[in-house]
Write a protein that holds these residues in place. Structure first.
Motif, PDB file in Angstrom:
ATOM      1  N   CYS A   2       8.847   7.089  -0.563  1.00 51.12           N
ATOM      2  CA  CYS A   2       7.463   6.906  -1.008  1.00 51.12           C
ATOM      3  C   CYS A   2       7.363   5.570  -1.720  1.00 51.12           C
ATOM      4  O   CYS A   2       8.094   5.310  -2.680  1.00 51.12           O
ATOM      5  CB  CYS A   2       7.066   8.047  -1.947  1.00 51.12           C
ATOM      6  N   PHE A   3       6.517   4.705  -1.237  1.00 50.58           N
ATOM      7  CA  PHE A   3       6.313   3.423  -1.893  1.00 50.58           C
ATOM      8  C   PHE A   3       4.866   2.982  -1.702  1.00 50.58           C
ATOM      9  O   PHE A   3       4.168   3.470  -0.826  1.00 50.58           O
ATOM     10  CB  PHE A   3       7.279   2.354  -1.369  1.00 50.58           C
ATOM     11  N   THR A   4       4.456   2.078  -2.548  1.00 44.20           N
ATOM     12  CA  THR A   4       3.100   1.545  -2.473  1.00 44.20           C
ATOM     13  C   THR A   4       3.191   0.069  -2.146  1.00 44.20           C
ATOM     14  O   THR A   4       3.923  -0.673  -2.794  1.00 44.20           O
ATOM     15  CB  THR A   4       2.368   1.742  -3.820  1.00 44.20           C
ATOM     16  N   GLU A   5       2.449  -0.346  -1.159  1.00 46.26           N
ATOM     17  CA  GLU A   5       2.410  -1.745  -0.761  1.00 46.26           C
ATOM     18  C   GLU A   5       0.955  -2.187  -0.729  1.00 46.26           C
ATOM     19  O   GLU A   5       0.103  -1.493  -0.189  1.00 46.26           O
ATOM     20  CB  GLU A   5       3.032  -1.906   0.630  1.00 46.26           C
ATOM     21  N   ASN A   6       0.673  -3.311  -1.309  1.00 44.46           N
ATOM     22  CA  ASN A   6      -0.676  -3.867  -1.294  1.00 44.46           C
ATOM     23  C   ASN A   6      -0.867  -4.617   0.028  1.00 44.46           C
ATOM     24  O   ASN A   6      -0.502  -5.787   0.148  1.00 44.46           O
ATOM     25  CB  ASN A   6      -0.892  -4.791  -2.487  1.00 44.46           C
ATOM     26  N   LEU A   7      -1.419  -3.946   1.011  1.00 48.97           N
ATOM     27  CA  LEU A   7      -1.597  -4.551   2.337  1.00 48.97           C
ATOM     28  C   LEU A   7      -2.623  -5.672   2.336  1.00 48.97           C
ATOM     29  O   LEU A   7      -2.605  -6.526   3.214  1.00 48.97           O
ATOM     30  CB  LEU A   7      -2.026  -3.475   3.339  1.00 48.97           C
ATOM     31  N   ALA A   8      -3.518  -5.682   1.361  1.00 49.35           N
ATOM     32  CA  ALA A   8      -4.583  -6.687   1.308  1.00 49.35           C
ATOM     33  C   ALA A   8      -4.172  -7.945   0.548  1.00 49.35           C
ATOM     34  O   ALA A   8      -4.889  -8.952   0.591  1.00 49.35           O
ATOM     35  CB  ALA A   8      -5.833  -6.089   0.664  1.00 49.35           C
ATOM     36  N   LEU A   9      -3.040  -7.922  -0.134  1.00 48.62           N
ATOM     37  CA  LEU A   9      -2.630  -9.037  -0.978  1.00 48.62           C
ATOM     38  C   LEU A   9      -2.600 -10.355  -0.211  1.00 48.62           C
ATOM     39  O   LEU A   9      -1.912 -10.488   0.800  1.00 48.62           O
ATOM     40  CB  LEU A   9      -1.264  -8.757  -1.596  1.00 48.62           C
ATOM     41  N   ASN A  10      -3.390 -11.290  -0.691  1.00 52.16           N
ATOM     42  CA  ASN A  10      -3.486 -12.650  -0.143  1.00 52.16           C
ATOM     43  C   ASN A  10      -3.964 -12.718   1.309  1.00 52.16           C
ATOM     44  O   ASN A  10      -3.727 -13.705   1.999  1.00 52.16           O
ATOM     45  CB  ASN A  10      -2.153 -13.390  -0.296  1.00 52.16           C
ATOM     46  N   LYS A  11      -4.632 -11.678   1.758  1.00 51.58           N
ATOM     47  CA  LYS A  11      -5.203 -11.686   3.106  1.00 51.58           C
ATOM     48  C   LYS A  11      -6.611 -12.280   3.060  1.00 51.58           C
ATOM     49  O   LYS A  11      -7.222 -12.419   2.010  1.00 51.58           O
ATOM     50  CB  LYS A  11      -5.268 -10.262   3.674  1.00 51.58           C
ATOM     51  N   SER A  12      -7.142 -12.598   4.203  1.00 52.02           N
ATOM     52  CA  SER A  12      -8.489 -13.128   4.310  1.00 52.02           C
ATOM     53  C   SER A  12      -9.501 -12.030   4.006  1.00 52.02           C
ATOM     54  O   SER A  12      -9.426 -10.937   4.568  1.00 52.02           O
ATOM     55  CB  SER A  12      -8.702 -13.662   5.732  1.00 52.02           C
ATOM     56  N   LYS A  63      -2.979  -0.746  10.840  1.00 51.65           N
ATOM     57  CA  LYS A  63      -2.086  -0.221   9.801  1.00 51.65           C
ATOM     58  C   LYS A  63      -2.337   1.264   9.611  1.00 51.65           C
ATOM     59  O   LYS A  63      -3.444   1.751   9.807  1.00 51.65           O
ATOM     60  CB  LYS A  63      -2.336  -0.926   8.457  1.00 51.65           C
ATOM     61  N   ASN A  64      -1.320   1.987   9.224  1.00 50.97           N
ATOM     62  CA  ASN A  64      -1.432   3.390   8.849  1.00 50.97           C
ATOM     63  C   ASN A  64      -1.639   3.419   7.337  1.00 50.97           C
ATOM     64  O   ASN A  64      -0.714   3.133   6.582  1.00 50.97           O
ATOM     65  CB  ASN A  64      -0.164   4.147   9.249  1.00 50.97           C
ATOM     66  N   ILE A  65      -2.858   3.755   6.897  1.00 47.77           N
ATOM     67  CA  ILE A  65      -3.200   3.692   5.478  1.00 47.77           C
ATOM     68  C   ILE A  65      -3.373   5.091   4.925  1.00 47.77           C
ATOM     69  O   ILE A  65      -4.154   5.883   5.443  1.00 47.77           O
ATOM     70  CB  ILE A  65      -4.487   2.858   5.278  1.00 47.77           C
ATOM     71  N   HIS A  66      -2.659   5.381   3.857  1.00 52.08           N
ATOM     72  CA  HIS A  66      -2.739   6.686   3.209  1.00 52.08           C
ATOM     73  C   HIS A  66      -3.905   6.750   2.245  1.00 52.08           C
ATOM     74  O   HIS A  66      -4.630   7.720   2.195  1.00 52.08           O
ATOM     75  CB  HIS A  66      -1.433   6.982   2.479  1.00 52.08           C
ATOM     76  N   HIS A  67      -4.111   5.711   1.425  1.00 53.45           N
ATOM     77  CA  HIS A  67      -5.239   5.694   0.505  1.00 53.45           C
ATOM     78  C   HIS A  67      -5.620   4.261   0.160  1.00 53.45           C
ATOM     79  O   HIS A  67      -4.843   3.334   0.372  1.00 53.45           O
ATOM     80  CB  HIS A  67      -4.937   6.499  -0.773  1.00 53.45           C
TER      81      HIS A  67
END
Length: 90
Positions: A2-12, A63-67
């Protein structure tokens, strides 16, 4: 695992309206969130005259996004307190 990753970080990022030139959608994905006042330069803000606001971020693929977590600008007040509710109901 279980981990959290900021998928939006520094994206357009893009938003349908912007309240000021230095509080655009790019502020919402820059990873800075220690200063939660709108005018401090770490928050995105939409035009107050708009009834709705749309915000988008390009994640670069499917992406597969949980929340999804959205950190609101609170003027550094604790969420749900009387002072916070008064300031943001105006």
């Amino acid at each position: 695992i279980c981990f959290t990753e900021n998928l939006a970080l520094n994206k357009s990022a893009w938003q349908s309206s912007t309240f000021g030139s230095y509080i655009g959608a790019d502020r919402a994905v820059d990873g800075q969130y220690t200063e939660l006042r709108v005018w401090a330069g770490q928050c995105a803000a939409s035009d107050r005259q708009q009834r709705t606001a749309e915000w988008r971020v390009d994640l670069g693929g499917i992406k597969n996004i949980h929340h999804v977590f959205v950190q609101y600008a609170t003027d550094n007040d604790v969420w749900g307190t009387l002072s916070y509710n008064f300031i943001h109901s105006i």
